[in-house]
Design a protein around this motif. Structure first.
Motif, mmCIF file in Angstrom:
data_model
loop_
_atom_site.group_PDB
_atom_site.id
_atom_site.type_symbol
_atom_site.label_atom_id
_atom_site.label_comp_id
_atom_site.label_asym_id
_atom_site.label_seq_id
_atom_site.Cartn_x
_atom_site.Cartn_y
_atom_site.Cartn_z
ATOM 1 N N VAL A 45 0.837 -1.201 0.000
ATOM 2 C CA VAL A 45 0.000 0.000 0.000
ATOM 3 C C VAL A 45 0.873 1.252 0.000
ATOM 4 C CG1 VAL A 45 -1.620 1.364 1.389
ATOM 5 C CG2 VAL A 45 -2.006 -1.090 1.076
ATOM 6 N N GLU A 48 2.353 1.836 -3.424
ATOM 7 C CA GLU A 48 1.383 2.428 -4.356
ATOM 8 C C GLU A 48 1.165 3.917 -4.043
ATOM 9 O OE1 GLU A 48 -0.024 1.205 -7.000
ATOM 10 O OE2 GLU A 48 0.750 -0.829 -6.826
ATOM 11 N N LEU A 49 1.144 4.230 -2.762
ATOM 12 C CA LEU A 49 0.935 5.627 -2.372
ATOM 13 C C LEU A 49 2.127 6.504 -2.740
ATOM 14 C CD1 LEU A 49 -0.781 5.190 1.113
ATOM 15 C CD2 LEU A 49 -1.829 6.059 -0.980
ATOM 16 N N PHE A 90 -6.083 3.796 5.735
ATOM 17 C CA PHE A 90 -6.072 2.441 5.178
ATOM 18 C C PHE A 90 -5.964 1.389 6.284
ATOM 19 C CE2 PHE A 90 -4.486 5.255 1.902
ATOM 20 C CZ PHE A 90 -5.085 4.798 0.747
ATOM 21 N N VAL A 155 -8.160 -2.439 2.529
ATOM 22 C CA VAL A 155 -7.375 -3.050 1.457
ATOM 23 C C VAL A 155 -7.142 -4.522 1.770
ATOM 24 C CG1 VAL A 155 -5.307 -2.907 0.039
ATOM 25 C CG2 VAL A 155 -6.198 -0.840 1.134
ATOM 26 N N ILE A 196 -5.802 1.743 -5.629
ATOM 27 C CA ILE A 196 -5.493 2.955 -4.865
ATOM 28 C C ILE A 196 -5.469 4.216 -5.726
ATOM 29 C CG2 ILE A 196 -3.616 4.111 -3.592
ATOM 30 C CD1 ILE A 196 -3.140 1.457 -2.145
#
Length: 258
Positions: A45, A48-49, A90, A155, A196
């Protein structure tokens, strides 16, 4: 002999207490290590962020321990992305299983494995709503706090089947429960890591501010700075606080997570 024997009793008591304390400590450390071993999804995550961060800016916070004022004194938040006036919260669930709702209890989810094993766990929407409530408790102390827009994002791993908790199926549950009264969010979504970018774009396109308007830039940037400065102090907590958090959850009898 009695005196000698009497002196041995406290000694053995001390040994027993020390043994119990060591076992509790060892189990807590094991639990913390297991959490770290299962943090691959959180790292995905964050990865991706960071791609979004390179394009839009903002700040990423991981593993925050926020005070709750309750029996379990802190709540652990997996990942937060602060972008201007938006707070994306998240909650990561790394289950390699088919995910569905518990038909007997809307506050629980089910993970059904190919082996036939079924595992029930506390609704991650409800869990993350609690996180958002505690985040809002901190943000409410900041200037223009009413302008923050918070997103409740759950997620699951790429290997999970989340088709039974998407779209109308989960919207109906959200409407029937009081998730948003616990921690109010502008939107609740259950996604996989690859989705995302869609969530971030949705936030930008549906923001009360035009984030690309230079006239508003200074205000939204200040909202971002204020939130990051306020929340970053709850990251990088000591091992002692992590152990205390694990023990508080165990002794509270609630294993659904805080």
């Amino acid at each position: 002999m009695l005196k000698s024997g009497g002196s041995l009793i406290p000694f053995f008591v001390v040994i027993i207490i020390a043994g119990i304390a060591y076992k509790v400590y060892r189990d807590a450390i094991k639990d913390i290590n297991n959490r770290k071993a299962g943090s691959e999804l959180e790292d995905r995550v964050v990865c991706e962020l960071r791609k979004q961060q390179r394009f839009y800016g903002g700040g990423i916070l991981q593993n925050m321990y926020l005070p709750t004022g309750r029996k379990v004194s802190h709540t652990e938040v997996d990942v937060v992305y602060v972008l201007r006036n938006m707070i994306f919260v998240f909650e990561c669930k790394n289950y390699n299983a088919d995910i569905s709702l518990d038909p007997t209890n809307l506050m629980r989810f089910m993970a059904s494995y190919k082996s036939g094993k079924t595992f029930f766990f506390r609704s991650p929407i409800l869990q993350n709503s609690g996180h958002i409530k505690n985040i809002n408790n901190q943000l409410n102390r900041l200037p223009w706090s009413q302008n923050y827009e918070v997103y409740n994002i759950i997620v699951f791993s790429d290997k999970a089947d989340i088709s039974n908790v998407k779209g109308d199926k989960i919207d109906k549950v959200i409407n029937q429960t009081n998730f948003n009264t616990l921690g109010r969010a502008k939107r609740i979504e259950i996604i996989k890591p690859s989705e995302i970018p869609n969530i971030i774009r949705y936030g930008i396109n549906n923001n009360e501010f035009n984030l690309f308007d230079s006239k508003l830039s200074s205000k939204t940037k200040q909202l971002e700075t204020n939130a990051l400065e306020k929340l970053k102090g709850f990251t990088n907590v000591s091992l002692f606080k992590q152990i205390r958090h694990v023990l508080e959850i165990k002794f509270s009898g609630n294993y659904g997570g805080y």
